[in-house]
Structure formats: structure tokens, C-alpha cells
Design a protein around this motif. Sequence first.
Motif, PDB file in Angstrom:
ATOM      1  N   ASP A 264       0.830  -1.204   0.000  1.00 34.92           N
ATOM      2  CA  ASP A 264       0.000   0.000   0.000  1.00 34.92           C
ATOM      3  C   ASP A 264       0.865   1.255   0.000  1.00 34.92           C
ATOM      4  O   ASP A 264       0.566   2.230  -0.701  1.00 34.92           O
ATOM      5  CB  ASP A 264      -0.922   0.009   1.222  1.00 34.92           C
ATOM      6  CG  ASP A 264      -2.041  -1.032   1.132  1.00 34.92           C
ATOM      7  OD1 ASP A 264      -2.263  -1.568   0.025  1.00 34.92           O
ATOM      8  OD2 ASP A 264      -2.684  -1.302   2.171  1.00 34.92           O
ATOM      9  N   LYS A 265       1.951   1.245   0.787  1.00 35.65           N
ATOM     10  CA  LYS A 265       2.836   2.403   0.833  1.00 35.65           C
ATOM     11  C   LYS A 265       3.537   2.602  -0.509  1.00 35.65           C
ATOM     12  O   LYS A 265       3.783   3.749  -0.919  1.00 35.65           O
ATOM     13  CB  LYS A 265       3.893   2.257   1.930  1.00 35.65           C
ATOM     14  CG  LYS A 265       3.393   2.125   3.348  1.00 35.65           C
ATOM     15  CD  LYS A 265       2.415   3.187   3.764  1.00 35.65           C
ATOM     16  CE  LYS A 265       3.000   4.561   3.860  1.00 35.65           C
ATOM     17  NZ  LYS A 265       2.006   5.540   4.366  1.00 35.65           N
ATOM     18  N   GLN A 268       1.224   4.419  -2.634  1.00 31.47           N
ATOM     19  CA  GLN A 268       1.143   5.793  -2.147  1.00 31.47           C
ATOM     20  C   GLN A 268       2.372   6.594  -2.555  1.00 31.47           C
ATOM     21  O   GLN A 268       2.268   7.781  -2.885  1.00 31.47           O
ATOM     22  CB  GLN A 268       0.989   5.807  -0.626  1.00 31.47           C
ATOM     23  CG  GLN A 268      -0.375   5.357  -0.137  1.00 31.47           C
ATOM     24  CD  GLN A 268      -0.444   5.308   1.383  1.00 31.47           C
ATOM     25  OE1 GLN A 268       0.229   6.064   2.083  1.00 31.47           O
ATOM     26  NE2 GLN A 268      -1.256   4.400   1.902  1.00 31.47           N
ATOM     27  N   SER A 269       3.533   5.959  -2.542  1.00 35.39           N
ATOM     28  CA  SER A 269       4.757   6.677  -2.916  1.00 35.39           C
ATOM     29  C   SER A 269       4.696   7.148  -4.367  1.00 35.39           C
ATOM     30  O   SER A 269       5.185   8.233  -4.700  1.00 35.39           O
ATOM     31  CB  SER A 269       6.002   5.811  -2.676  1.00 35.39           C
ATOM     32  OG  SER A 269       6.090   4.720  -3.592  1.00 35.39           O
ATOM     33  N   GLU A 271       1.893   7.954  -5.892  1.00 37.48           N
ATOM     34  CA  GLU A 271       0.962   9.085  -5.849  1.00 37.48           C
ATOM     35  C   GLU A 271       1.652  10.335  -5.301  1.00 37.48           C
ATOM     36  O   GLU A 271       1.457  11.442  -5.818  1.00 37.48           O
ATOM     37  CB  GLU A 271      -0.250   8.719  -4.996  1.00 37.48           C
ATOM     38  CG  GLU A 271      -1.105   7.607  -5.589  1.00 37.48           C
ATOM     39  CD  GLU A 271      -2.110   7.039  -4.586  1.00 37.48           C
ATOM     40  OE1 GLU A 271      -2.245   7.632  -3.490  1.00 37.48           O
ATOM     41  OE2 GLU A 271      -2.733   6.004  -4.899  1.00 37.48           O
ATOM     42  N   TRP A 272       2.460  10.177  -4.256  1.00 34.86           N
ATOM     43  CA  TRP A 272       3.187  11.317  -3.691  1.00 34.86           C
ATOM     44  C   TRP A 272       4.071  11.962  -4.760  1.00 34.86           C
ATOM     45  O   TRP A 272       4.086  13.182  -4.907  1.00 34.86           O
ATOM     46  CB  TRP A 272       4.084  10.878  -2.533  1.00 34.86           C
ATOM     47  CG  TRP A 272       3.393  10.305  -1.345  1.00 34.86           C
ATOM     48  CD1 TRP A 272       2.071  10.444  -0.989  1.00 34.86           C
ATOM     49  CD2 TRP A 272       3.984   9.473  -0.344  1.00 34.86           C
ATOM     50  NE1 TRP A 272       1.825   9.752   0.170  1.00 34.86           N
ATOM     51  CE2 TRP A 272       2.956   9.146   0.592  1.00 34.86           C
ATOM     52  CE3 TRP A 272       5.258   8.960  -0.137  1.00 34.86           C
ATOM     53  CZ2 TRP A 272       3.202   8.353   1.702  1.00 34.86           C
ATOM     54  CZ3 TRP A 272       5.506   8.170   0.968  1.00 34.86           C
ATOM     55  CH2 TRP A 272       4.486   7.861   1.879  1.00 34.86           C
TER      56      TRP A 272
END
Length: 329
Positions: A264-265, A268-269, A271-272
Motif C-alpha cells: 500500500d505504501k 502511495q509513494s 501518488e506522492w
Amino acid sequence: MFHASTRRLMAAAAIGLLGTQATAADLRYAHVGAEGDFQTRFAAEAAEEVNAATNGEVTINVFPASQLGNVAEMVDGVKLGSIHMGHHDFASLARIVPEIAVFNAPFIYRDGAHALAATDPATSEALIALNERLVEEGGVRVIDRIYRGARHISSNFEIKSPDDMTGKPFRAVPLDLWISMIKGMGATPTPVEVSELPTALMTGLVVGQENPLTMISANALHEVQSHVAMTGHMQSVLAVFVNENAWQGLTEDQRAAITKVLDDKAQQSLEWAQASEADLITELEGKGMVFTTEDNGLDLAAFRDKVLPQITADFPEYESFIAQISAVE
């Protein structure tokens, strides 16, 4: 006098960080990222979320900013088990399995989403094969990855093509792949650890370097660099890796929970990074940096035409893996 790496290990032992006295559910996680970089955010948030996902059964203690040593010392620490987890460029693991550096090769990914898909330990044919060798030959396993964004070139002069870099000292990450790439760009590769980079730029030991905009911002490189060439030559993907004995010492449920958090991270990374690049350009322009793109003269084709033949010549063993990476949807 003790060597610096020996002193670090002795210091670690003195404060109870060395060895296997800690339980398998108490993990030491090291990396070299500075405050403000996505990789630092990733590790800190992952540690909190793993603790919650395992109902407190697994505690991850994060040591950022080279606290437990430079990249080579960190990788050796994970091999030995004095450090349980870490993250860095895939190429940092080439000291165990040389071919794994292929995942950091320039100009092999279509975009960030492709880079994440091609480095998924559960589905990437190339990584599955190389991971087996990492476990067998080094006792280390890649369990996930972090996307930091595309890498670009910063300098204290304008760069539009490799001709502008010819013969000039540019920082190379102290790994063979980066040295080959900088050489392909026409510059003189000068290995410098990330912790020493601002000083190396300030003193003129090197006149430029390459990194994601997040790192350029987090390390205030605008203070010593005036220009950024938006080459996007690498999609910066970091491997999250673990000592195999420590990993197998966890229960199946704990491993599944950690993998879910890290997967999941990883998304997210991406997306960041995608959300931040435009803001970072605006921020750095406001601090005086000048950006060169294809719209105002950057010759990306010239970079590809120079760099890829150099990589192919220096690393012919990458060919089959690059084909597998290219085939990933």
C-alpha cells in the motif's frame, strides 16, 4: 585506530543494536534518506502502520540519515543480521547479486507505474528469479519497493545535451551502474556518498549530480546548484529488503501484514511523487533554479543515444532482464 565501519558496529553493539538478542518481532530498519525525502516518510509511516496491523506484535525502529552507516555498511548489516531491514536503490544489492542493479538502469521504464509493476516481488519474473539468488547467496530478500520519482540532472550551468557535460566532474552514486551511466553522459564520474554531496558540490569537487526533485529540495541543493535538466533518465525505485533469517522468524500472518502495508505504501509513494513534481518545480524556481526541458532545448534523444550503448557495453548480462522488464504491462 579502528576503521569507520568498525567503529559504527562497535557503537551499535554498545547500545544494544548489534546481534540477534532482540526478538524477531523487534526490527531495526536503516536507510540513508534525509528528512523531507519521500523515502523517509515511507519508512516512518510504514513502521507505524505495521505496528497497528500486527496489533503491536511487530515493532519497527527506523534509523534514517545514515545513522547505522553508509549504503555498503547498511547492506552488509542486513546480510549479517545486525540490521534487520533497509531500503536503497536496487543496485546497492549488486554487491550480493550483480544483475539486480538492472532495476535501476536508465531509460528502461515507460513511467512510474511501469517501474512499480516491474519491481513487484510477487509478480515480476525478473525480480522473482533474482530474489531467489539474493536469498541463496546473501541471506537477503527484497520484500517491496518505494517510488521516489524520476531522476534529473542538477548543475551550476545549463545542460541541454551530453556535450555540455563532457569532461566535467559529476557525482556518481558509488555503485558501478551509476559510474557507467555518468560516463555514458560524457562526464567524469566522481563517486560521492549522499551524506557528503552538499559539501562536494559546495567545494567544487563535483559540479553537478542527479536525483529526484524531492531529494534536490530536501537537501537544499538550490543553494549550490543553479540549473536542473529534466532528463528523467531513471525512474527512481528503491528496494525494501530484509534479512532472510529475521523474515522467516516472523509468523506467516506477520509477514502478510507487513507485505500488505508495504504494498500500500509503494502505491502511495507513486501518488506522492506524481502529485509533487509540479509543486517542486515551482518551489525550486522560486528559489532561483532554472529548468531545462524538451520545450526549451533539452535533447533527450542525445542522452538515450549516449547512455544506452554504454550500459549495454558495460553490462551485457542485463539484456534478458531488460526484455522481461519491457514486457511488463
